[in-house]
Structures are given as structure tokens and as C-alpha cells.
Scaffold this motif. Sequence first.
Motif, PDB file in Angstrom:
ATOM      1  N   ASN A  21       0.819  -1.223   0.000  1.00 48.92           N
ATOM      2  CA  ASN A  21       0.000   0.000   0.000  1.00 48.92           C
ATOM      3  C   ASN A  21       0.852   1.272   0.000  1.00 48.92           C
ATOM      4  N   VAL A  46       1.100   2.438  -5.411  1.00 51.41           N
ATOM      5  CA  VAL A  46      -0.216   1.812  -5.607  1.00 51.41           C
ATOM      6  C   VAL A  46      -1.267   2.882  -5.866  1.00 51.41           C
ATOM      7  N   LYS A  47      -1.251   3.922  -5.050  1.00 45.70           N
ATOM      8  CA  LYS A  47      -2.205   5.020  -5.231  1.00 45.70           C
ATOM      9  C   LYS A  47      -1.960   5.731  -6.561  1.00 45.70           C
ATOM     10  N   GLN A  70      -3.286   3.579  -9.335  1.00 45.52           N
ATOM     11  CA  GLN A  70      -4.753   3.643  -9.275  1.00 45.52           C
ATOM     12  C   GLN A  70      -5.251   4.917  -9.962  1.00 45.52           C
ATOM     13  N   LYS A 106     -13.450  -1.751  -1.599  1.00 41.94           N
ATOM     14  CA  LYS A 106     -12.205  -1.425  -0.905  1.00 41.94           C
ATOM     15  C   LYS A 106     -12.169  -2.053   0.477  1.00 41.94           C
ATOM     16  N   ASN A 149      -9.801  -5.420   1.993  1.00 37.17           N
ATOM     17  CA  ASN A 149      -8.912  -5.147   3.128  1.00 37.17           C
ATOM     18  C   ASN A 149      -9.492  -5.746   4.409  1.00 37.17           C
ATOM     19  N   ARG A 175      -4.400  -7.549  -2.147  1.00 36.82           N
ATOM     20  CA  ARG A 175      -3.828  -6.252  -2.463  1.00 36.82           C
ATOM     21  C   ARG A 175      -2.749  -6.390  -3.530  1.00 36.82           C
ATOM     22  N   ASP A 182       0.849  -5.346  -4.631  1.00 38.20           N
ATOM     23  CA  ASP A 182       2.018  -4.824  -3.922  1.00 38.20           C
ATOM     24  C   ASP A 182       2.656  -3.673  -4.699  1.00 38.20           C
ATOM     25  N   SER A 183       3.442  -2.882  -3.993  1.00 38.27           N
ATOM     26  CA  SER A 183       3.947  -1.627  -4.546  1.00 38.27           C
ATOM     27  C   SER A 183       4.875  -1.821  -5.731  1.00 38.27           C
TER      28      SER A 183
END
Length: 379
Positions: A39, A43-44, A47, A219, A223, A240, A242-243
Amino acid sequence: MEKIKNKIQMVDLRTQYDKISTEIDQAIKDVILATAFINGPEVKAFQTDLEKYLDVKHVIPCANGTDALQIAMMALGLKAGDEVITADFTYVATAEVIALLGLTPVLVEVNPETFCIDPAAVEKAITPRTKAIVPVHLFGQCAEMEALMAIATKHHLFVIEDTAQALGAEYTFSNGKKQKAGTIGHVGSTSFFPSKNLGCYGDGGALYTNDETLAKKIKMIANHGQSVQYVHDSIGVNSRLDSIQAAILRVKLKYLDQYAAARQKAAAFYDKAFANNSHFVIPKRDVHSTHVFHQYTLQLQGVDRTKLREYLASKDIPAMVYYPIPLHMQKAYLDPRYKTGDFPITEKLCSTVISLPIHTEMDEEMLTIISNAVLEFVK
């Protein structure tokens, strides 16, 4: 590791990587240096980039495409015994998650030319227990979404788009409106498996929707069912992206349309090679959808597929069969409602389709070698 040269592959991820390696390596290094592996900001950022690309309000990354389908069904509140309609001619994951959740998979026929779910067959299969439709945008183009959405509206059904093979494809409605695959139904799902048109270097997936309330549920479910840490309002899963994978996908997303154009160019070459040969039916393009060619799939007529694959293999040319067994004939999904012969289109496709190599790094020499070999076999 020495670069492999001139080897024909179904998907050439190594050569694709070589062309963007500087960007990819830096993206991975940045995540490692930041040590934000789960996270993290990448990732953001991915997105947000994907939301802009798809012109959709909400993208929720997750661990893989199968999880995406499962989370979508959980978020829509489907309950054990509810019926979910999907295509008989598809990869098992589509039906797998339906069965895992205790829902009832209802299988229907596909269009014999586009391989996508047949809206007329969907409408015939609807019962009072039907709650959702899962159209699969197979091999790179959209199912007939305008007709499917009309059916869903008429019968108050949810639509979950399986976009794993068609990310980037665009659907045009009869009024001229255009939308990306996966953004038309109530929720879209996709996979970032390495061989997909937008693939990472491991597992990954995402869901997308324009519904604010549904996005919050998705979401939360992804989670562990929590929206606030250690406060669990629903049963959820741990899913999730991963980064490091997000960073890789963020680089590759910039090239997605370019990759689609390369695949379309290869498909056009194949079309020209096989169009006037009675042994082959070239892939049909639906007039409402662009085709991003996750696969280039021929239908064979009067050709021994097994021997053709063996002949191609003798020349170091791979070929695949997607899919050799209909879902209703798979041992795990045998059901007294269905028997051999109930799905003649799907059963025929499963015995006659063959997919040739198609990817972003194909050149004319490679395409010529492949097509010539196929044509030599049927002389």
C-alpha cells in the motif's frame, strides 16, 4: 542473462522489457529504497493513472483477477443459491468464483463469430433466482454490452464485466457514446497476469466502478472487511496489489495503446494471410468494439488441430488452444442440468480453435514464418 534472439514465443516479455528496462528498473529501485512495499504511494499513483486512462471514478487494485471477480460478487451482496449467468466458453476462473461463493453458475452459449456471450442466450436463461450476468470480453474485444445492459435493466440484474483479456478495448454504443471495457457494467474486473495486455511481473488485479457506495464496499472487502484499522464491518479477504507490481504497471500503462496497436498490426497481417483460405475462419471484429488482440484465434475447418500443432512445434512455433474443454464438460463443474450436445457452438469452438503467437514485439519476418508454416500444413 543473454538475450534470446529470434525465438518465436506466444508472448515475448523479455524483448518488451528490454525496450523499457531503464524505466522499469528505476521504478522498482524507487520502491525498494522507499521500503513502502505494501500500500505504498506507487499503488495510489497507479490507481489514479488507471482511473484517468479508463475515465472511471474508482479503481481498486487487488491481488489478482480471480480475487477481483470474487470481491465484486461479495460487494454486490450476492447470496448462496443466487444464480449468476456467464459464458460456457471461457477460462475456469469466471465460474470458479461463482461456485466458491455458493452461488449457482448458469452457463450459456456464445456468439460463434466473436466468441463472446450471446445476449439472446442470456435472456432465455434468466429465472427468478438470477441476480447477475458476467460477460467475458474474450480474446480482446467487448461483448455486446448495449444489449446486455438493456437485459440487466429490464430484469434488475447486476453486470460484472470480466475484462482480463480486453483492457484498453473501447465499446461504442448506438448513440455514438464510447466507453472502455469494464466501465459499462456495475463493476469491472481485470487481471494483470504477466501475459495480459497490461501485465505486471507477478500477480495483480483490479476492480473499477463509477458507483461511490460500491467502491467503498469493494475497498473494505479487499482489506479484511475493514474501513478503519481493526474495525471489521463485514467479512472480507486479504487481496492487495504490492507496490513493486504497481510501479511496474504504472510504467507499462503509458505504453498500453502502443502495445494494442502493435497487436492489431500483427492481427492484420494474419488476416491477410488466412482470409481467402477455406481451412480457416479469421477472428470476427464486432462493429461496436475495438479489438486489442490478447489472442489471435482461428477456427479450423477440415484441419487436424493436434497434427497442426505438432507440425508447428517441429518448426519451433508455439500454438495454444483456448479452451479445449467447455465448462459444462469439466469434471469440477459437471451438472445434471447440462449434458454433451447442449452447447453445440461452444463444443465446436473447443474442438476447432487455435491461437497463434501474438504480442507487442512481432515483426514481419516472424509473422511470415508463422503464417507460411500454417499454410504449408494445409496444402
